[in-house]
Every structure is written in C-alpha cells, then in structure tokens.
Scaffold this motif. Sequence first.
Motif, short mmCIF file in Angstrom:
data_model
loop_
_atom_site.label_atom_id
_atom_site.label_comp_id
_atom_site.label_asym_id
_atom_site.label_seq_id
_atom_site.Cartn_x
_atom_site.Cartn_y
_atom_site.Cartn_z
N ALA A 224 107.11 -55.25 -0.59
CA ALA A 224 107.83 -55.81 0.55
C ALA A 224 108.94 -54.87 1.03
O ALA A 224 109.17 -54.73 2.23
CB ALA A 224 108.41 -57.18 0.17
N LEU A 225 109.62 -54.22 0.10
CA LEU A 225 110.65 -53.26 0.48
C LEU A 225 110.06 -52.07 1.23
O LEU A 225 110.73 -51.47 2.09
CB LEU A 225 111.40 -52.77 -0.76
N ASP A 226 108.82 -51.73 0.92
CA ASP A 226 108.15 -50.63 1.62
C ASP A 226 107.58 -51.06 2.96
O ASP A 226 106.94 -50.25 3.64
CB ASP A 226 107.03 -50.06 0.74
N GLY A 227 107.77 -52.33 3.31
CA GLY A 227 107.30 -52.82 4.60
C GLY A 227 105.87 -53.33 4.60
O GLY A 227 105.27 -53.46 5.67
N ALA A 228 105.30 -53.62 3.43
CA ALA A 228 103.92 -54.10 3.36
C ALA A 228 103.84 -55.56 3.77
O ALA A 228 104.65 -56.39 3.33
CB ALA A 228 103.37 -53.92 1.95
N GLY A 229 102.86 -55.88 4.61
CA GLY A 229 102.61 -57.26 5.01
C GLY A 229 101.75 -57.98 3.98
O GLY A 229 101.42 -57.43 2.92
N PRO A 230 101.36 -59.23 4.28
CA PRO A 230 100.53 -59.99 3.31
C PRO A 230 99.22 -59.29 2.99
O PRO A 230 98.82 -59.23 1.83
CB PRO A 230 100.32 -61.33 4.03
N TRP A 231 98.51 -58.78 4.02
CA TRP A 231 97.23 -58.13 3.77
C TRP A 231 97.41 -56.83 2.99
O TRP A 231 96.66 -56.53 2.06
CB TRP A 231 96.51 -57.87 5.07
N GLN A 232 98.41 -56.03 3.38
CA GLN A 232 98.67 -54.77 2.67
C GLN A 232 99.11 -55.04 1.24
O GLN A 232 98.75 -54.30 0.32
CB GLN A 232 99.72 -53.96 3.41
N SER A 233 99.88 -56.10 1.03
CA SER A 233 100.31 -56.45 -0.31
C SER A 233 99.12 -56.86 -1.17
O SER A 233 99.01 -56.51 -2.35
CB SER A 233 101.34 -57.57 -0.23
N PHE A 234 98.19 -57.62 -0.57
CA PHE A 234 96.98 -58.00 -1.31
C PHE A 234 96.12 -56.78 -1.62
O PHE A 234 95.59 -56.65 -2.72
CB PHE A 234 96.18 -59.01 -0.49
N LYS A 235 96.01 -55.88 -0.66
CA LYS A 235 95.14 -54.72 -0.82
C LYS A 235 95.68 -53.73 -1.85
O LYS A 235 94.90 -53.14 -2.62
CB LYS A 235 94.97 -54.03 0.54
N SER A 236 97.00 -53.55 -1.88
CA SER A 236 97.58 -52.52 -2.75
C SER A 236 98.06 -53.05 -4.09
O SER A 236 98.17 -52.27 -5.05
CB SER A 236 98.75 -51.83 -2.04
N VAL A 237 98.33 -54.36 -4.19
CA VAL A 237 98.88 -54.91 -5.43
C VAL A 237 97.90 -55.89 -6.09
O VAL A 237 97.50 -55.72 -7.24
CB VAL A 237 100.23 -55.61 -5.18
N THR A 238 97.50 -56.92 -5.33
CA THR A 238 96.71 -57.99 -5.93
C THR A 238 95.29 -57.54 -6.26
O THR A 238 94.81 -57.74 -7.39
CB THR A 238 96.66 -59.20 -4.98
N PHE A 239 94.63 -56.93 -5.30
CA PHE A 239 93.21 -56.59 -5.50
C PHE A 239 92.97 -55.63 -6.65
O PHE A 239 92.01 -55.83 -7.41
CB PHE A 239 92.62 -56.04 -4.20
N PRO A 240 93.78 -54.56 -6.84
CA PRO A 240 93.52 -53.69 -8.00
C PRO A 240 93.58 -54.42 -9.34
O PRO A 240 92.83 -54.08 -10.26
CB PRO A 240 94.62 -52.63 -7.89
N PHE A 241 94.45 -55.42 -9.45
CA PHE A 241 94.52 -56.18 -10.70
C PHE A 241 93.33 -57.12 -10.85
O PHE A 241 92.88 -57.39 -11.97
CB PHE A 241 95.83 -56.99 -10.75
N LEU A 242 92.83 -57.65 -9.74
CA LEU A 242 91.75 -58.63 -9.80
C LEU A 242 90.37 -57.99 -9.77
O LEU A 242 89.38 -58.68 -10.04
CB LEU A 242 91.87 -59.60 -8.62
N LYS A 243 90.29 -56.70 -9.46
CA LYS A 243 88.98 -56.05 -9.32
C LYS A 243 88.13 -56.13 -10.59
O LYS A 243 86.94 -56.48 -10.51
CB LYS A 243 89.17 -54.59 -8.90
N PRO A 244 88.67 -55.84 -11.79
CA PRO A 244 87.81 -55.97 -12.99
C PRO A 244 87.28 -57.38 -13.18
O PRO A 244 86.11 -57.56 -13.53
CB PRO A 244 88.75 -55.56 -14.12
#
Length: 340
Positions: A224-244
């Motif tokens: 959020a501090l880097d200016g990421a929106g909900p989709w960018q936050s999901f793409k860069s943070v959530t999805f890598p953890f959930l991918k396996p």
Amino acid sequence: MSVQTHEAPPLDKVPVRPTGEGGPPARGGRKAKGTLPYLLLLPALGLTAVLLGWPLLTNGMLSFQNLNMTQLIQHVTEWNGFTNYTDTLTSETFWRVTLRSVIFTVVNVVLIIVSGTLIGLLLARLGSKMRLLLSVGLVLAWAMPIIAATTVYQWLFAQRFGVVNWVLAKVGFDSMADYNWTGSQLSTFFVISLLIVWTSVPFVAINLYAATTTIAKELYEAAALDGAGPWQSFKSVTFPFLKPFLMVATFLEVIWIFKAFPHVFAINEGGPDRLTETLPVYAFVEGVGNQHYGAGAAISVLTILILLALMSYYLRLVLRQEGADETETGETGENKGKKA
C-alpha cells in the motif's frame, strides 16, 4: 617424598569437541534409524496393497477375458487377449465419451477453483461472526453425503413440483413452469455441474482461507505504501503465497471430477439417450448394465491411463513448484544463518 602437581590448562586451550561429534554411535543405532520409517510404513503399505492393489490387479486380469453372465454362472474363464481393448479403442462412442469427459472436467475444475478462491478471499475479509456463519454453511455442504445431495437437487429441479421451476414461474418465466431439466444434454449437465461445484467449493474455499492467514500483514502495508491497488496487491502479495496451494487443489480436483460417478449416474443415469455419460459411467453401463464385464474392465483401465496421461504434465509442474519452494526456503535459512 615430593608430590607432583599438574596445573590445569587454561580454558581457552582446552580442545572443544564440535557439536554433533559425540562418542561413537551405539551399535545398530544408525541402522535402526534408517529402517524405522520403513517399518512404520509397513501397515499402511500392506493395507494399500490389499484394498487397492488387489482390486486393480483383478480388474486388469478381467479386462483380458470374455466374461458375461454365462461365463460368470458357469465359472468359466475365457481369455481373449487384447480383444476388449481393440474393440474399445476402435469404437467411436468411446472417444466421444472421452472428449466429453475431458470438457466436463475442465469446465467444472475452472468453476470450482475460481469460486473457491473468491469465497476463500471473502472469508479472509469478513468479520468473525459472518465468517463463522459462512464457514458452517460450507462445512455442512461439504459434509453432506453425495447421494443425499443428489436427492435434494433432483427435488429442486423436478419438472412438476420442483422449487426452481416454481420460483422461475413466479418471477415471470411462465415457460419454465414445467421445464424438464433432465430432458436435454446441456440442461442435465448444468444440474450435474451445479451439484459438483456446490459439493466441491467448500474444500477449496476453507483451505485457501487457511492459507491466507499465513500471509504477513506487513507485506500488504508495504504494498500500500508503494501505491499498489487491490488488484496489484493480490497479484504481487496474495497470489504468490496461494499459488502452491492452488496447484495442489487443482491437481486433486481434476482427479475427483474426472472420476466422478454418483453425481452423474444418480441424476439421470447418463441420460437422456446416454448423452451425459462420462468415462466412469460409460464403463459401468457397458460392464454391469450390458453384462460385458471384460469390456467394462478394459474401459476402466483405459480411464486410469487417460487420467494419468492428462495429469503427467501437471504433476511435473506441481513437483517443480515444490522443489522451487524447498530451494527458496533453504536459501532463506542459509542467509539467516550467515547473518546470525
């Protein structure tokens, strides 16, 4: 008489044995450590061989026999080689059912994974009370026996007294008052797919929500501090953890949907006109329904081989992902050790 005294050496001069270099290992200790895991696995391996291996072996032997009701009553074993396999592989119906099974599996797996992911993410954002209420509903849907769930769906989509037709007629769709949901191929598959998705989504949703609890909140704050929106936050943070987890869940769902039998058979027994038969139903109808037990066994063996062929590439992806995760974890631990 003189007494000789020996001064103790300074502490910094005393040789220190490195950690892990104790005395000689006890006799047989290393051997026991190596064989103990295999001994503990023996009961499970034995049960697997009896409950899974023996039926597979028997079914494989049956697929090379010409066995119908006459041979079964007379206890006659008539071997016919690869005749059952050649007849099946040269049948246009078999390949039509195979294509139908693959399409049916792909559509349902995509619906299950997408719906389960969305519901799992919703669970992560709900309050405690609403999360508990939704989780209870998911667990109840997951725990319901398949035949009981099928009976409920047959009642919901019944032609004359079904709840779905009654609701559709009340909201203005008068033509749906007596609609036969099992009268065509597409509508029957719609009911079956709805049943399968309803019973399979809870597994994905609950486990995915559990996976989201392992993600540190600091990562979202940094994004959020880097200016990421909900989709960018999901793409860069959530999805890598959930991918396996998503890869393993997809792998399991493909197996479960491809071999789904009671959902398809109990709704309309593969009808109308055998247009909704998948490979497991096709094997049952040919083997038990038409009393061609050898042909049914051959179809079931081919079903397993087709499933293995379809899953071989995806299985390599899952194993590759696990290897990458283990390597990354090892490198992270090594870096931490160097810093310490």
